[in-house]
Design a protein around this motif. Structure first.
Motif, PDB file in Angstrom:
ATOM      1  N   UNK A 201       0.827  -1.204   0.000  1.00 34.71           N
ATOM      2  CA  UNK A 201       0.000   0.000   0.000  1.00 34.71           C
ATOM      3  C   UNK A 201       0.863   1.257   0.000  1.00 34.71           C
ATOM      4  N   UNK A 202       1.959   1.232   0.773  1.00 34.78           N
ATOM      5  CA  UNK A 202       2.818   2.411   0.895  1.00 34.78           C
ATOM      6  C   UNK A 202       3.509   2.766  -0.413  1.00 34.78           C
ATOM      7  N   UNK A 203       3.847   1.762  -1.226  1.00 31.98           N
ATOM      8  CA  UNK A 203       4.588   2.049  -2.457  1.00 31.98           C
ATOM      9  C   UNK A 203       3.672   2.343  -3.630  1.00 31.98           C
TER      10      UNK A 203
ATOM     11  N   UNK B  66      -4.848   9.781   3.106  1.00 30.62           N
ATOM     12  CA  UNK B  66      -3.633   8.974   3.139  1.00 30.62           C
ATOM     13  C   UNK B  66      -2.505   9.855   3.648  1.00 30.62           C
ATOM     14  N   UNK B  67      -1.770   9.381   4.653  1.00 30.42           N
ATOM     15  CA  UNK B  67      -0.692  10.148   5.261  1.00 30.42           C
ATOM     16  C   UNK B  67       0.608   9.355   5.135  1.00 30.42           C
ATOM     17  N   UNK B  68       1.563   9.907   4.422  1.00 30.02           N
ATOM     18  CA  UNK B  68       2.843   9.232   4.260  1.00 30.02           C
ATOM     19  C   UNK B  68       3.669   9.344   5.539  1.00 30.02           C
ATOM     20  N   UNK B  69       4.451   8.316   5.818  1.00 29.23           N
ATOM     21  CA  UNK B  69       5.347   8.315   6.969  1.00 29.23           C
ATOM     22  C   UNK B  69       6.665   8.969   6.547  1.00 29.23           C
ATOM     23  N   UNK B  70       6.931  10.170   7.044  1.00 21.94           N
ATOM     24  CA  UNK B  70       8.144  10.889   6.652  1.00 21.94           C
ATOM     25  C   UNK B  70       9.411  10.153   7.081  1.00 21.94           C
ATOM     26  N   UNK B  71       9.313   9.383   8.152  1.00 19.96           N
ATOM     27  CA  UNK B  71      10.492   8.677   8.659  1.00 19.96           C
ATOM     28  C   UNK B  71      10.756   7.377   7.916  1.00 19.96           C
ATOM     29  N   UNK B  72       9.732   6.830   7.261  1.00 24.67           N
ATOM     30  CA  UNK B  72       9.874   5.548   6.560  1.00 24.67           C
ATOM     31  C   UNK B  72       8.948   5.556   5.365  1.00 24.67           C
ATOM     32  N   UNK B  73       9.493   5.761   4.181  1.00 24.28           N
ATOM     33  CA  UNK B  73       8.679   5.861   2.981  1.00 24.28           C
ATOM     34  C   UNK B  73       8.000   4.550   2.615  1.00 24.28           C
ATOM     35  N   UNK B  74       8.361   3.476   3.321  1.00 27.56           N
ATOM     36  CA  UNK B  74       7.724   2.189   3.054  1.00 27.56           C
ATOM     37  C   UNK B  74       6.416   2.038   3.812  1.00 27.56           C
ATOM     38  N   UNK B  75       6.020   3.062   4.554  1.00 27.41           N
ATOM     39  CA  UNK B  75       4.802   2.989   5.342  1.00 27.41           C
ATOM     40  C   UNK B  75       3.888   4.166   5.007  1.00 27.41           C
ATOM     41  N   UNK B  76       2.604   3.934   5.130  1.00 32.00           N
ATOM     42  CA  UNK B  76       1.609   4.984   4.950  1.00 32.00           C
ATOM     43  C   UNK B  76       0.473   4.712   5.928  1.00 32.00           C
ATOM     44  N   UNK B  77      -0.177   5.759   6.364  1.00 34.95           N
ATOM     45  CA  UNK B  77      -1.245   5.639   7.345  1.00 34.95           C
ATOM     46  C   UNK B  77      -2.534   6.241   6.790  1.00 34.95           C
ATOM     47  N   UNK B  78      -3.639   5.932   7.456  1.00 32.61           N
ATOM     48  CA  UNK B  78      -4.937   6.485   7.102  1.00 32.61           C
ATOM     49  C   UNK B  78      -5.438   7.323   8.271  1.00 32.61           C
ATOM     50  N   UNK B  79      -5.960   8.504   7.968  1.00 28.08           N
ATOM     51  CA  UNK B  79      -6.460   9.399   9.014  1.00 28.08           C
ATOM     52  C   UNK B  79      -7.806   9.960   8.575  1.00 28.08           C
ATOM     53  N   UNK B  80      -8.580  10.438   9.539  1.00 27.41           N
ATOM     54  CA  UNK B  80      -9.811  11.155   9.217  1.00 27.41           C
ATOM     55  C   UNK B  80      -9.457  12.485   8.569  1.00 27.41           C
ATOM     56  N   UNK B  81     -10.225  12.897   7.603  1.00 29.47           N
ATOM     57  CA  UNK B  81     -10.078  14.255   7.096  1.00 29.47           C
ATOM     58  C   UNK B  81     -10.712  15.205   8.116  1.00 29.47           C
ATOM     59  N   UNK B  82     -10.419  16.479   7.991  1.00 35.47           N
ATOM     60  CA  UNK B  82     -11.015  17.454   8.908  1.00 35.47           C
ATOM     61  C   UNK B  82     -12.530  17.470   8.767  1.00 35.47           C
TER      62      UNK B  82
END
Length: 323
Positions: free
Chosen positions: A108-110, A286-302
């Protein structure tokens, strides 16, 4: 290993048909099965082979639709998937990727540019459904534009077909028959800018989100029903994921796509379709992980956080326990 480069060419005839398809899988039986399904869908197989061919460093022209089965991708395979995603995003090619739950977060992250369909340990029926979704999304093949209600109805129908396929697969496995091939009521539409109700000419400030412990208790109560009833009887992945992300937002926790799939209470492939719809509707981000480009997260929009806060305020905490 040299970085693989891909040059997509849109191979269509004067009528816009057929689509050219490239298929890559290490499982020979699965590869043959995928080729057969593609042919039955009226598409043309441009090339097929194992993952080593996809990983080769030579420049290759791939079809408008690329199917890749990568159940256990290593670092080299992940790099090529990222490259494939970039090329598909730029060219408009469609991707259908299948993997397992352990590799889901990495896959998913890539894949952040092409909006691929990601299938998790899919049944054959789910692969066929994925092909159908591609055909329905191609302008030259579409009979008419799908409304928001039509798209959600199709999504619900897709789920039902998937459930039927899964049940039939279980029956076949138990009996030894066959081979294991390994307009909803909820509208994802935010009020348009400037929208005001008769009694809301001046919009009230957003109330705070509820206590995370309360939301987690509601989630636990919803899951408890599965002890006594069929899981699918109460399946509501959109709401379950909204609840999970609401609690996580209050707790300042990040939620991986795998974790959110689990929270949905439906198979991962189904959950991924819902996540895609929710992102498209502007409810998830979709929120990318700045510390690890191999990971991505999901968050609520505002917008979604605002809606959830107002929902909880509307029904009151006394009624929340029955949600």
């Amino acid at each position: 290993m040299a970085e693989a480069d891909f040059a997509y060419s849109l191979a269509v005839d004067a009528a816009g048909l057929p689509l050219a398809v490239s298929i890559f899988a290490d499982d020979r039986v699965l590869l043959d099965q995928m080729q057969d399904d593609v042919a039955q869908a009226g598409l043309t197989v441009r090339e097929s082979g194992d993952l080593a061919q996809l990983l080769a460093g030579d420049v290759r022209a791939l079809g408008e639709l690329v199917l890749v089965d990568c159940p256990n991708p290593d670092a080299a395979a992940m790099a090529v998937l990222a490259r494939l995603d970039s090329r598909a995003g730029n060219s408009g090619a469609r991707l259908i990727l299948s993997t397992n739950i352990e590799a889901l977060d990495a896959v998913f992250a890539c894949c952040c540019q092409s909006s691929p369909q990601i299938l998790v340990n899919p049944l054959r029926a789910e692969r066929v459904i994925a092909l159908g979704r591609v055909l329905a999304d191609i302008p030259n093949l579409r009979v008419r534009e799908l409304s928001e209600e039509d798209r959600l109805t199709l999504l619900r129908l897709t789920e039902q077909v998937g459930h039927i396929a899964e049940r039939l697969d279980r029956l076949d496995s138990a009996s030894g028959w066959g081979q294991n091939a390994g307009g909803g009521a909820f509208r994802f539409e935010s009020p348009k800018e400037g929208y005001r109700t008769e009694n809301d000419l001046i919009r009230k400030p957003r109330p705070p989100l509820p206590d995370a412990r309360l939301v987690r208790q509601i989630i636990a109560q919803r899951k408890a029903r599965a002890k006594f009833f069929d899981d699918y009887l109460f399946a509501d992945p959109a709401w379950d994921m909204l609840l999970d992300l609401t609690a996580a937002r209050v707790e300042h926790q990040r939620v991986s796509v795998t974790s959110l799939c689990i929270a949905s209470g439906v198979p991962a492939t189904t959950a991924l379709r819902w996540i895609g719809q929710m992102i498209e509707a502007g409810l998830f981000e979709r929120v990318e992980d700045d510390a690890d480009r191999r990971r991505a997260f999901i968050d609520l929009s505002d917008k979604a956080a605002d809606a959830m806060a107002r929902y909880f305020e509307e029904i009151g905490q006394g009624a929340l326990m029955a949600a």
